[in-house]
Scaffold this active site. Sequence first.
Site: not given
Ligand code: ZN
Length: 198
Positions: A44, A134, A138
């Site tokens: 990712g 996750h 960000h």
């Molecule tokens: Zn990351």
Amino acid sequence: MLRIVMYPHPALRYKSRPVERIDDTLREQVREMFSLMYAARGIGLAANQVALPLRVFVLNLTADPEQADQERVFINPQIVKRHSSLVEEEGCLSFPGLYTSVHRAKRIKVRAFGLDGQMFETEAEDLLSRAIQHELDHLDGVLFIDHLGADGKAKVAAKLKEFEGMFTAARQAGEIADEATLKRQLDTLARGEVESVS
Ligand code: ZN
């Protein structure tokens, strides 16, 4: 040319703005993000990690560019439901070599737009759920290390110091602009005035 920025680059602490237009520029940026992600063997990558303050992230849980049918793009994503929680080890391409246990919701429901401009809703579990949480973090400037308790923080402290040292060295070597310049560049990008920072 985009590149993955490393902790503690200020782009990783930037709250990204929603995407307003899905155009060729964005499609190219997404393509480039996938390439960088595969090159780094990740599953990712969020736009913040390539210093683009946009609410976009890409995923391919196979980390295999041959399996392009597993590619997923999330634009302006929102988690609309979270169920139970699970602790698993996590890493991040902006923290190479650092792995630590993080609490995440086991199951989520997420709503986002695809590159085709269509809104979609999807339920995710386990690794997919973890990866979405996750990457979505960000976009708000939140990092996986922020979820650690005191013990977890103590365990990663030495490694973070190492990253900070490398970042300072790169900045002293003139490879990274000073804080005020980076902040100005990110603000300019967030206003949509230029397409990328050189
Ligand atoms: Zn990351």
